[in-house]
Enzyme design. Structure first.
Site, short mmCIF file in Angstrom:
data_model
loop_
_atom_site.label_atom_id
_atom_site.label_comp_id
_atom_site.label_asym_id
_atom_site.label_seq_id
_atom_site.Cartn_x
_atom_site.Cartn_y
_atom_site.Cartn_z
N SER A 150 0.83 -1.20 0.00
CA SER A 150 0.00 0.00 0.00
C SER A 150 0.87 1.26 0.00
CB SER A 150 -0.95 -0.05 1.20
OG SER A 150 -1.98 0.91 1.09
N ASP A 227 -10.05 -5.51 -3.65
CA ASP A 227 -9.44 -4.49 -2.80
C ASP A 227 -10.34 -3.25 -2.77
OD1 ASP A 227 -7.77 -2.34 -1.83
OD2 ASP A 227 -6.02 -3.55 -2.32
N HIS A 260 -7.43 -5.98 0.45
CA HIS A 260 -6.23 -5.19 0.75
C HIS A 260 -5.48 -5.69 1.99
CE1 HIS A 260 -3.97 -1.52 -0.10
NE2 HIS A 260 -3.97 -1.18 1.18
#
Length: 284
Positions: A150, A227, A260
Site C-alpha cells: 500500500s 481491494d 487489501h
C-alpha cells in the site's frame, strides 16, 4: 550511531530483534525490526530485504502479519522493517487522521513546515537505514532489495526507481502507484511538499517512469480485485501503462476476490520472496 537491542527472540532458526536508535535523518528516536537468518547469526553476509508497511502500521506489522519470516529463513534472507513515520514529532494535528502524520510518512522527505523538521523518511530509508544494517548487522557489501504494501508499496517503487544501484530488486503489494492523482497521495503531498505539483514527481512512481527513470530488473506487483481501495487510491493500471510505454520490465498480477489485507499478502508472499531471492542471489 547508538543502537540498542530492545528484545531478541529465536524464530525459524534465526532471530527477530526489535532495535531502537537515535535517527539523524528524523531527529528523533526510531524503532525497527530485523530478522537475521541462521547464516547471519553465524556472522555470514546475506542478502537483505527491506519491508515497508502501509498506513496505520508500525515497525512490527509486516513481520508479525505477513508470514514472510519462514519464507526468508528458507533461503537465507535478512529482513529489515522500519516504522512508517517519525514518532513524537510534535506537529500539531499529526495524530488526528490515519492518512497524514503519524504512521503516514509516505517514505519521502517533507519540504514544507512544520513537517520538514522530522518527516524525512525518504532519507531514512535511502541512506541511514542501509548504513545501519551494513555497519551494525555486519552486512557491508550485501545485496539489498525492497518491497512494500500500500503506502509502503509506493515507497518501495519510488526508492527502487530513484536508486536502482542500491535496491537491486523491487516488488509491491497493492501499492499506491501514482500518489499525485489519488486522494491519499494528494492530501499527503500538499501537506509535506506544498502546492507545487512539479515537486511531487520525485516521489511518484508513475511520474518517475515518465521522466525516464528505470530499474534494470523486473518489478513485481500483486493486486487483489476485491481491494476496497483499488479504483480510487491504488490504480495499478497507471503504472502498467507507464511501464509499457517506457519499456520498464514489470509484471502486474491480479488475484480474483482478494482484498487489501494481510490475508492477501500471506497468499502471495512466497512469490515475492522468490522474486527477491533470485535477483539478490539468495539460496533457492
Amino acid at each position: 550511531m547508538s543502537v540498542e537491542i530492545l528484545s531478541k527472540q529465536l524464530c525459524h532458526g534465526g532471530a527477530v530483534s526489535t532495535v531502537a536508535h537515535k535517527s539523524t535523518s528524523l531527529g528523533l528516536d526510531a524503532k525497527l525490526m530485523v530478522f537475521q537468518p541462521a547464516e547471519a547469526l553465524r556472522g555470514d553476509k546475506t542478502p537483505v530485504l527491506f519491508l515497508l508497511a502501509g498506513l496505520t502500521c508500525t515497525h512490527e506489522t509486516f513481520l508479525q502479519k505477513s508470514t514472510i519470516i519462514a519464507e526468508a529463513a528458507a533461503c537465507g534472507l535478512m529482513l529489515v522493517a522500519p516504522d512508517t513515520s517519525p514518532r513524537g514529532a510534535g506537529v500539531e494535528g499529526e495524530n488526528d487522521t490515519y492518512d497524514l502524520g503519524t504512521a503516514a510518512g509516505f517514505y519521502l522527505d517533507a519540504t514544507r513546515q512544520p513537517w520538514a523538521s522530522h518527516y524525512r523518511m525518504g532519507s531514512y530509508v535511502a541512506d541511514e537505514l542501509p548504513e545501519l544494517i551494513r555497519t551494525r548487522f555486519g552486512q557491508e557489501g550485501s545485496a539489498f532489495g525492497i518491497m512494500g504494501h500500500s503506502m509502503g508499496g509506493h515507497g518501495a517503487l519510488v526508492h527502487g526507481l530513484r536508486n536502482p544501484s542500491l535496491w537491486q530488486s523491487v516488488s509491491a503489494l497493492a501499492p499506491i502507484v501514482h500518489p499525485s492523482v489519488v486522494p491519499w497521495g494528494t492530501r499527503a503531498f500538499k501537506a509535506y511538499l506544498g502546492e507545487d505539483r512539479e515537486s511531487w514527481a520525485a516521489w511518484d512512481a508513475v511520474s518517475l517512469i515518465a521522466s525516464g527513470r528505470r530499474h534494470p530488473n523486473e518489478i513485481l506487483i500483486d493486486q487483489g480485485t476485491a481491494d476496497q481501495f483499488l479504483a480510487q487510491e491504488l490504480r495499478p493500471d497507471l503504472i502498467e501503462n507507464a511501464a509499457a510505454q517506457a519499456g520498464q520490465p514489470l509484471t502486474l498480477r491480479y488475484h480474483e476476490g482478494y482484498d487489501h489485507s494481510y490475508w492477501f499478502i500471506q497468499s502471495v508472499i512466497s512469490d515475492h520472496v522468490a522474486h527477491h531471492a533470485r535477483l539478490l542471489g539468495a539460496r533457492s
